[in-house]
Each structure stands twice: as C-alpha cells, then as structure tokens.
Write a protein that holds these residues in place. Structure first.
Motif, PDB file in Angstrom:
ATOM      1  N   ASN A 100       5.867  -4.468   2.087  1.00 48.75           N
ATOM      2  CA  ASN A 100       5.066  -3.497   2.694  1.00 48.75           C
ATOM      3  C   ASN A 100       5.188  -2.240   2.215  1.00 48.75           C
ATOM      4  OD1 ASN A 100       2.826  -4.525   4.747  1.00 48.75           O
ATOM      5  ND2 ASN A 100       4.750  -5.675   5.031  1.00 48.75           N
ATOM      6  N   LEU A 101       6.541  -1.881   1.974  1.00 49.83           N
ATOM      7  CA  LEU A 101       7.013  -0.672   1.514  1.00 49.83           C
ATOM      8  C   LEU A 101       6.490  -0.193  -0.018  1.00 49.83           C
ATOM      9  CD1 LEU A 101       8.308   2.245   2.177  1.00 49.83           C
ATOM     10  CD2 LEU A 101      10.602   1.147   1.252  1.00 49.83           C
ATOM     11  N   VAL A 102       6.659  -1.120  -0.696  1.00 53.30           N
ATOM     12  CA  VAL A 102       6.214  -1.043  -1.988  1.00 53.30           C
ATOM     13  C   VAL A 102       4.640  -0.609  -2.033  1.00 53.30           C
ATOM     14  CG1 VAL A 102       5.695  -2.238  -4.307  1.00 53.30           C
ATOM     15  CG2 VAL A 102       8.173  -2.442  -3.176  1.00 53.30           C
ATOM     16  N   LYS A 103       4.022  -1.515  -1.220  1.00 52.44           N
ATOM     17  CA  LYS A 103       2.439  -1.264  -1.214  1.00 52.44           C
ATOM     18  C   LYS A 103       2.078   0.240  -0.748  1.00 52.44           C
ATOM     19  CE  LYS A 103      -1.728  -3.414   0.508  1.00 52.44           C
ATOM     20  NZ  LYS A 103      -2.445  -2.413   1.541  1.00 52.44           N
ATOM     21  N   LEU A 104       2.641   0.451   0.383  1.00 53.32           N
ATOM     22  CA  LEU A 104       2.433   1.819   1.013  1.00 53.32           C
ATOM     23  C   LEU A 104       2.736   2.788  -0.170  1.00 53.32           C
ATOM     24  CD1 LEU A 104       1.723   3.228   3.516  1.00 53.32           C
ATOM     25  CD2 LEU A 104       3.842   3.194   4.342  1.00 53.32           C
ATOM     26  N   SER A 105       4.001   2.808  -0.747  1.00 51.23           N
ATOM     27  CA  SER A 105       4.449   3.765  -1.787  1.00 51.23           C
ATOM     28  C   SER A 105       3.592   4.123  -2.768  1.00 51.23           C
ATOM     29  CB  SER A 105       5.928   3.414  -2.270  1.00 51.23           C
ATOM     30  OG  SER A 105       5.823   2.500  -3.128  1.00 51.23           O
ATOM     31  N   GLU A 106       2.967   3.018  -3.374  1.00 49.33           N
ATOM     32  CA  GLU A 106       1.917   3.180  -4.205  1.00 49.33           C
ATOM     33  C   GLU A 106       0.683   3.875  -3.717  1.00 49.33           C
ATOM     34  OE1 GLU A 106       1.523  -0.862  -5.990  1.00 49.33           O
ATOM     35  OE2 GLU A 106       3.130  -0.462  -7.366  1.00 49.33           O
ATOM     36  N   PHE A 110       3.738   7.151  -5.547  1.00 52.91           N
ATOM     37  CA  PHE A 110       4.893   6.734  -5.813  1.00 52.91           C
ATOM     38  C   PHE A 110       4.990   5.743  -7.127  1.00 52.91           C
ATOM     39  CE2 PHE A 110       5.888   8.457  -1.755  1.00 52.91           C
ATOM     40  CZ  PHE A 110       6.716   9.647  -1.982  1.00 52.91           C
ATOM     41  N   TRP A 111       5.388   6.133  -8.436  1.00 53.32           N
ATOM     42  CA  TRP A 111       5.563   5.301  -9.345  1.00 53.32           C
ATOM     43  C   TRP A 111       6.718   4.414  -9.734  1.00 53.32           C
ATOM     44  CZ3 TRP A 111       4.527  10.614 -10.177  1.00 53.32           C
ATOM     45  CH2 TRP A 111       5.423  11.417 -10.565  1.00 53.32           C
ATOM     46  N   THR A 112       7.752   5.087  -8.906  1.00 54.20           N
ATOM     47  CA  THR A 112       9.224   4.523  -9.285  1.00 54.20           C
ATOM     48  C   THR A 112      10.040   4.591  -7.949  1.00 54.20           C
ATOM     49  OG1 THR A 112       9.352   5.195 -11.532  1.00 54.20           O
ATOM     50  CG2 THR A 112      11.408   4.778 -10.375  1.00 54.20           C
ATOM     51  N   LEU A 113      10.269   3.570  -7.391  1.00 58.70           N
ATOM     52  CA  LEU A 113      11.369   3.177  -6.230  1.00 58.70           C
ATOM     53  C   LEU A 113      12.572   2.871  -6.982  1.00 58.70           C
ATOM     54  CD1 LEU A 113       9.339   1.226  -3.768  1.00 58.70           C
ATOM     55  CD2 LEU A 113       9.559   3.756  -4.020  1.00 58.70           C
ATOM     56  N   GLN A 114      13.842   3.418  -6.271  1.00 61.33           N
ATOM     57  CA  GLN A 114      15.084   3.022  -6.768  1.00 61.33           C
ATOM     58  C   GLN A 114      16.145   2.964  -5.610  1.00 61.33           C
ATOM     59  OE1 GLN A 114      15.749   6.826  -9.033  1.00 61.33           O
ATOM     60  NE2 GLN A 114      17.161   7.678  -7.564  1.00 61.33           N
ATOM     61  N   SER A 115      17.074   2.053  -5.827  1.00 54.57           N
ATOM     62  CA  SER A 115      18.044   1.939  -4.790  1.00 54.57           C
ATOM     63  C   SER A 115      19.251   1.880  -5.582  1.00 54.57           C
ATOM     64  CB  SER A 115      17.879   0.533  -4.194  1.00 54.57           C
ATOM     65  OG  SER A 115      16.880   0.426  -3.232  1.00 54.57           O
TER      66      SER A 115
END
Length: 166
Positions: A100-106, A110-115
């Motif tokens: 859900n966070l990936v979907k919401l980020s897009e 947001f084009w890149t998520l990192q951890s």
C-alpha cells in the motif's frame, strides 16, 4: 486476521510509538535507541504516505516515508520506515502495508524508495524483496551500537514503474 490499513493520524500515535518501541527492543530493526516525541517524529517524516494497520482499535503496524535530501532533484526519493508489532510479525501485515505504501508513494510522485536495513534483520530484507526492492549495496560497520557492536546495513531500492510517464 481481520485488520485494516488506513492513513495515519495523530490519534494513532500511542499505538505507533508502542510498535516502534518493540522494534527498538529487537536491537536489529533500527539504530534508534530512544523513542521520539510526536513532534520530532512528525518533523522527520513526509506528511503524506503514512499508513497504519489496525486490528480493531489496536495499531499492529505502521509505515512512513522520510526525505533523503532537501535538494529539489531528490524530491521523488524517500526512505521507508516499517514496523510490525511483535505478536503480528510473519502474518502478511508488513507485505500489505509496504504494498500500500508503494502504491501511495507513486500516487504522490515518488520514483524511488530506499531502505537501509540492519544486516541481521532478515525478515525485513525478505519483505522488501517481496515488494520489488533489490539490494544495491552494503555499508560495512556503519553504526556502532551502545553495546560496542558494529553493524552492517544492506541498502535496498525500489524504482517506480511509472518513471518517465510525465
């Protein structure tokens, strides 16, 4: 298990901080050793893209994004924080939250998520891989814990599939 995922609000804070405390206590979920105040936490996280998982009135997990840089060219890059309550780990809640966070980020550009994940936190590494993240490197002995123990951090990244659609 009948839980729901929703946007985090200030009323969720006590549950969020409880779950965060359980993460701190593992010694492998974060280098944080003390709980932040709501104001400190709020100031360090992006105002959108904050989610909680609820089982009834209980917060059983949460995730949020933090900026990686104040430079405008990195406006679409964010760092993921995700924590699941101790008794709820391994039940698919992390995957549901992160998906859900990936979907919401897009949806929020947001084009890149990192951890950056402590090497011993195998559950988090597997979770991130299951949501499309890949290992991009290792930062060796990047943090020295109060016990004197050094830890390596696995750097992971997920690039949006919507890059270049603007």
């Amino acid at each position: 298990m009948d839980y729901n995922i929703k946007e985090m609000t200030e009323t969720d804070w006590q549950g969020v901080v409880k779950v965060y405390s359980e993460g701190i206590n593992t010694g492998k979920a974060t280098f944080q050793t003390e709980l932040p105040s709501l104001e400190e936490w709020d100031d360090s996280h992006i105002k959108t893209c904050r989610l909680v998982a609820h089982l009834g009135n209980i917060v059983i997990g949460w995730c949020a994004l933090s900026p990686t840089s104040s430079r405008c060219v990195y406006a679409g890059v964010a760092e993921v924080s995700i924590y699941i309550g101790e008794e709820y780990r391994g039940k698919g809640i992390g995957k549901a939250l992160l998906t859900n966070l990936v979907k919401l980020s897009e949806e929020n550009g947001f084009w890149t998520l990192q951890s950056g994940i402590i090497k011993e936190n195998l559950g988090s590494i597997v979770l991130h891989k299951s949501c499309g993240f890949r290992e991009i490197g290792i930062r060796e002995k990047i943090s020295k814990m109060s016990s004197g123990e050094w830890h390596d951090v696995i750097l992971m990244e997920r690039r949006s599939k919507i890059i270049g659609r603007d």
